[in-house]
Design an enzyme around this catalytic site. Structure first.
Site, PDB file in Angstrom:
ATOM      1  N   HIS A 265      44.941  37.807  46.979  1.00  0.00           N
ATOM      2  CA  HIS A 265      45.252  38.822  47.994  1.00  0.00           C
ATOM      3  C   HIS A 265      44.125  38.978  49.019  1.00  0.00           C
ATOM      4  O   HIS A 265      44.326  39.593  50.060  1.00  0.00           O
ATOM      5  CB  HIS A 265      45.572  40.176  47.337  1.00  0.00           C
ATOM      6  CG  HIS A 265      44.396  40.890  46.761  1.00  0.00           C
ATOM      7  ND1 HIS A 265      44.085  40.881  45.415  1.00  0.00           N
ATOM      8  CD2 HIS A 265      43.454  41.660  47.339  1.00  0.00           C
ATOM      9  CE1 HIS A 265      43.019  41.612  45.196  1.00  0.00           C
ATOM     10  NE2 HIS A 265      42.605  42.094  46.354  1.00  0.00           N
TER      11      HIS A 265
ATOM     12  N   ASP B 193      47.047  36.071  41.060  1.00  0.00           N
ATOM     13  CA  ASP B 193      46.137  36.655  42.052  1.00  0.00           C
ATOM     14  C   ASP B 193      44.793  35.932  42.097  1.00  0.00           C
ATOM     15  O   ASP B 193      43.726  36.540  42.215  1.00  0.00           O
ATOM     16  CB  ASP B 193      45.916  38.148  41.780  1.00  0.00           C
ATOM     17  CG  ASP B 193      45.310  38.871  42.981  1.00  0.00           C
ATOM     18  OD1 ASP B 193      45.469  38.375  44.122  1.00  0.00           O
ATOM     19  OD2 ASP B 193      44.657  39.917  42.783  1.00  0.00           O
TER      20      ASP B 193
ATOM     21  N   GLY C 242      36.761  45.752  48.628  1.00  0.00           N
ATOM     22  CA  GLY C 242      35.696  44.794  48.936  1.00  0.00           C
ATOM     23  C   GLY C 242      35.144  44.144  47.686  1.00  0.00           C
ATOM     24  O   GLY C 242      34.560  43.058  47.733  1.00  0.00           O
ATOM     25  N   ASN C 243      35.322  44.796  46.523  1.00  0.00           N
ATOM     26  CA  ASN C 243      34.906  44.200  45.249  1.00  0.00           C
ATOM     27  C   ASN C 243      35.859  43.102  44.799  1.00  0.00           C
ATOM     28  O   ASN C 243      35.517  42.301  43.916  1.00  0.00           O
ATOM     29  CB  ASN C 243      34.845  45.259  44.143  1.00  0.00           C
ATOM     30  CG  ASN C 243      33.516  45.971  44.073  1.00  0.00           C
ATOM     31  OD1 ASN C 243      33.424  47.171  44.301  1.00  0.00           O
ATOM     32  ND2 ASN C 243      32.474  45.215  43.746  1.00  0.00           N
ATOM     33  N   SER C 244      37.072  43.084  45.365  1.00  0.00           N
ATOM     34  CA  SER C 244      38.078  42.106  44.930  1.00  0.00           C
ATOM     35  C   SER C 244      37.538  40.684  45.042  1.00  0.00           C
ATOM     36  O   SER C 244      37.012  40.278  46.083  1.00  0.00           O
ATOM     37  CB  SER C 244      39.346  42.236  45.777  1.00  0.00           C
ATOM     38  OG  SER C 244      39.988  43.465  45.530  1.00  0.00           O
TER      39      SER C 244
ATOM     40  N   GLY D 255      64.638  27.621  40.248  1.00  0.00           N
ATOM     41  CA  GLY D 255      65.051  26.882  41.430  1.00  0.00           C
ATOM     42  C   GLY D 255      66.127  27.621  42.205  1.00  0.00           C
ATOM     43  O   GLY D 255      67.106  27.005  42.647  1.00  0.00           O
TER      44      GLY D 255
END
Length: 505
Positions: A236, A266, A341-343, A399
């Protein structure tokens, strides 16, 4: 006599004024003396001829009071009668009254004197107060004279914070010192977008391809290979970016290239053309225990707070956290501070090994200290696959493309009808839009608007039922789907077996 009687009180006031009047001026005294002499002569000359008349006048003088017009201070139309002329008989005992100063004027003068005195007192007090304030201001401006110049406090050198404790294990300072150079900041740029016209406003178009900063996050140097260094971060953080820069701990910046990202876990990967950097060490997250002390390092708030560290403990393991596309990933719950911001930053154990990639937190006001990290085993497996082939190998899919039943206006009616067929609360029913050419369902006569109401016999109460099955499966596995089809205003159901294919992103 009536006129005199009606004014008796008024005349009495004038007589009182005569008794209290001051001595007349010298000219008035002389005039009265002359008048008395004249009157005496007249009385002497006429004494013999008018003795009876005089007796009568004397009686009248004893019983009658003269009336004089009174000029009121409030009546300017009143008149004052002057003293009688020489042809008028005079009372030898009468003295012309002196008009008394109106009492109101006396009160006004007294009031003015009192006001003046009060003003004078206030002025004097004001002068004293101003002088006192001036002295205080003057004294405050002056620095206090030292009373003991030798009494001074000095700071002393600290002992170095230990990097290891007595047992030889890393302290927090030791962990930070070991790993800080493997932690980086990531700045994300996106192309400036055109904005639409609204009633003639906002019609400006931007065709310059200008890049503007759209976000920031954290990352960890994970691998060096063939002249490149790879950085692991969150999907993200980089998924919407077109350009990236990586800032090292020494503040040097390098332009980065996206390798790939996986929204299900993620996890994302960037690369820079630089070698010789400090690469992080990854531990096995399945060996992490609850209560273990950890250190989180990242850039909360962006590069202004590059590589900030926070300390906490492992609060719990295997917490299911839903990704942006609806898949659950089992995460490590921590109480170390995690902020925007730590992500993408590293979660380190006390050996300096990464055991997780910080990803999210519960940000509601009633929660505090609930952060989550993607376990290192999951993160490394995903990143290795992205580096190798650009997608996550071994991931299964059906699918198809689909919509949730809840996106249709008649959803409640359909769910109620499915309830009657034994599929209780099938709110997660998936309405098929399209079947891809490589899907096994092409062979099963599946049509658009067919509905998947159950998988492996479990009713689709939510779409998480399907994502959970796919996450535990691999390409080539077979699953059983229950299909519902509306025909002639009736719902028919049937089952099909589907072989899963590999998802390539």
């Amino acid at each position: 006599m009536n006129e005199l009687e009606n004014n008796e009180e008024f005349t009495s006031e004038e007589q009182t004024e005569e008794n209290t009047a001051e001595n007349t001026q010298q000219e008035t005294a002389e005039q009265e003396a002359a008048e008395q002499n004249t009157e005496a002569e007249i009385n002497s000359a006429d004494n013999e001829n008018s003795s009876a008349e005089n007796a009568e006048q004397e009686e009248n003088q004893n019983n009658t009071t003269y009336h004089y017009a009174y000029a009121s201070a409030n009546n300017q139309n009143a008149y004052y009668n002057p003293a009688p002329q020489q042809n008028t008989q005079y009372n030898p005992y009468y003295t012309a009254p002196i008009a008394e100063e109106p009492k109101k004027k006396n009160r006004t003068a007294l009031t003015l004197i009192i006001v003046f005195c009060i003003c004078a007192v206030l002025a004097i007090v004001g002068l004293f107060v101003a002088a006192a304030m001036d002295r205080n201001n003057s004294s405050s401006e002056n620095t206090t004279k030292p009373t003991n110049p030798s009494a001074q406090v000095e700071t002393k050198d600290q002992e170095d914070a230990p990097k290891k404790n007595d047992s030889g294990e890393y302290t927090v300072r030791g962990v930070v010192d070991k790993v800080i150079d493997s932690c980086v900041g990531i700045t994300v740029y996106a192309e400036a977008t055109n904005y639409s016209n609204f009633y003639g406003y906002g019609s400006q178009k931007n065709n310059s391809g200008e890049m503007i900063q759209s976000g920031a996050g954290s990352g960890v140097l994970m691998l060096e290979d063939k002249g490149k260094t790879y950085i692991i971060t969150n999907a993200h953080v980089i998924s919407d970016g077109s350009k990236f820069t990586v800032t090292l701990n020494d503040k040097k910046e390098y332009e980065a290239t996206m390798v790939g990202y996986d929204s299900q876990t993620d996890i994302g990967v960037l690369s820079i053309n630089k070698t010789g950097l400090q690469i992080a060490e990854f531990g096995k997250s399945d060996q992490t225990v609850q209560g273990e002390q950890v250190v989180a390092i990242g850039c909360p708030g962006g590069l202004d707070f590059l590589n900030s560290s926070s300390v906490g403990y492992v609060s719990a393991l295997a917490r299911p956290i839903q990704s942006t596309i609806g898949y659950n990933t089992e995460c490590i719950q921590i109480d170390a501070s995690i902020n925007p911001g730590n992500s993408g930053g590293g979660l380190f154990n006390m050996q300096g090994q990464i055991i997780g990639i910080n990803s999210s937190k519960i940000a509601a006001t009633e929660y505090e200290g609930m952060g989550f990290a993607i376990p290192s085993n999951t993160a490394i497996a995903t990143a290795n696959s992205l580096i190798k082939v650009g997608y996550v190998e071994g991931r299964a899919k059906l699918g198809i493309t689909y919509k949730s039943i809840t996106s249709y206006s008649n959803a409640n009616a359909i769910v109620n009808a499915l309830n009657k067929l034994g599929f209780e609360n099938a709110a997660g029913t998936m309405v098929i839009n399209e079947v891809t050419a490589d899907s096994d369902l092409v062979k099963k006569d599946i049509q658009p608007y067919d509905m998947i109401v159950a998988v492996n016999g479990k009713t689709m109460t939510s779409t998480d039922i399907m994502t959970s099955v796919l996450a535990k499966s691999k390409p080539g596995d077979k699953i059983k789907l229950t299909i519902a089809r509306i025909k002639n205003n009736q719902i028919d159901t049937f089952e099909v077996e589907c072989t899963l294919i590999e998802s390539k992103g």
